[in-house]
Design a protein around this motif. Structure first.
Motif, short mmCIF file in Angstrom:
data_model
loop_
_atom_site.label_atom_id
_atom_site.label_comp_id
_atom_site.label_asym_id
_atom_site.label_seq_id
_atom_site.Cartn_x
_atom_site.Cartn_y
_atom_site.Cartn_z
N THR A 9 0.83 -1.21 0.00
CA THR A 9 0.00 0.00 0.00
C THR A 9 0.86 1.25 0.00
N ILE A 10 1.90 1.26 0.84
CA ILE A 10 2.77 2.45 0.91
C ILE A 10 3.51 2.65 -0.40
N VAL A 11 4.05 1.58 -0.96
CA VAL A 11 4.77 1.68 -2.23
C VAL A 11 3.82 2.17 -3.34
N SER A 12 2.61 1.61 -3.37
CA SER A 12 1.62 2.04 -4.38
C SER A 12 1.25 3.51 -4.19
N THR A 13 1.13 3.92 -2.94
CA THR A 13 0.82 5.33 -2.64
C THR A 13 1.93 6.24 -3.13
N LEU A 17 1.44 9.06 -5.98
CA LEU A 17 1.75 10.47 -5.73
C LEU A 17 2.70 10.99 -6.81
N GLU A 18 3.70 10.18 -7.13
CA GLU A 18 4.68 10.58 -8.13
C GLU A 18 4.05 10.66 -9.51
N LYS A 19 3.29 9.64 -9.87
CA LYS A 19 2.68 9.60 -11.20
C LYS A 19 1.74 10.78 -11.42
N ASP A 23 1.97 15.83 -4.72
CA ASP A 23 2.57 16.58 -3.62
C ASP A 23 3.96 16.02 -3.37
N GLU A 24 4.96 16.66 -3.99
CA GLU A 24 6.32 16.14 -3.88
C GLU A 24 6.82 16.13 -2.45
N LYS A 25 6.43 17.12 -1.68
CA LYS A 25 6.85 17.19 -0.28
C LYS A 25 6.26 16.00 0.49
N LEU A 26 4.98 15.73 0.27
CA LEU A 26 4.34 14.60 0.94
C LEU A 26 5.00 13.29 0.50
N HIS A 27 5.33 13.19 -0.78
CA HIS A 27 6.00 11.99 -1.28
C HIS A 27 7.30 11.75 -0.51
N SER A 28 8.12 12.79 -0.39
CA SER A 28 9.41 12.60 0.29
C SER A 28 9.21 12.35 1.79
N GLU A 29 8.22 13.00 2.39
CA GLU A 29 7.96 12.78 3.82
C GLU A 29 7.45 11.36 4.08
#
Length: 82
Positions: A9-13, A17-19, A23-29
């Motif tokens: 689930t986390i990896v898919s999320t 997000l990237e695709k 939200d790049e900030k949320l992606h990195s966090e």
């Protein structure tokens, strides 16, 4: 407190997000929190960031129901409800 957080689930999320360039900030966090969780098993950060991703995905689904799979939203809700 036993929290089951699905790596899938986390990896898919993170991928979604990237695709969708949401939200790049949320992606990195979320990525940072996930790696932290893997080492210390403290789910607080992952749960908090999953809730934020869930809100973004729900909004995106309202615009276009095919943008984010319902299953991903459901799986994220399971994490966010902990």
């Amino acid at each position: 407190m036993s929290v089951k957080i699905s790596e899938k689930t986390i990896v898919s999320t993170l991928e979604k997000l990237e695709k969708l360039k949401l939200d790049e900030k949320l992606h990195s966090e979320l990525s940072w929190c996930w790696n932290s969780y893997l080492s210390d098993n403290n789910p607080v950060g992952v749960i908090a960031k999953s809730k934020l991703a869930l809100e973004l995905f729900k909004a995106k689904r309202e615009e276009n129901s095919r943008a984010v799979a319902k299953k991903l939203v459901d799986d994220l809700e399971k994490i966010a409800l902990n």
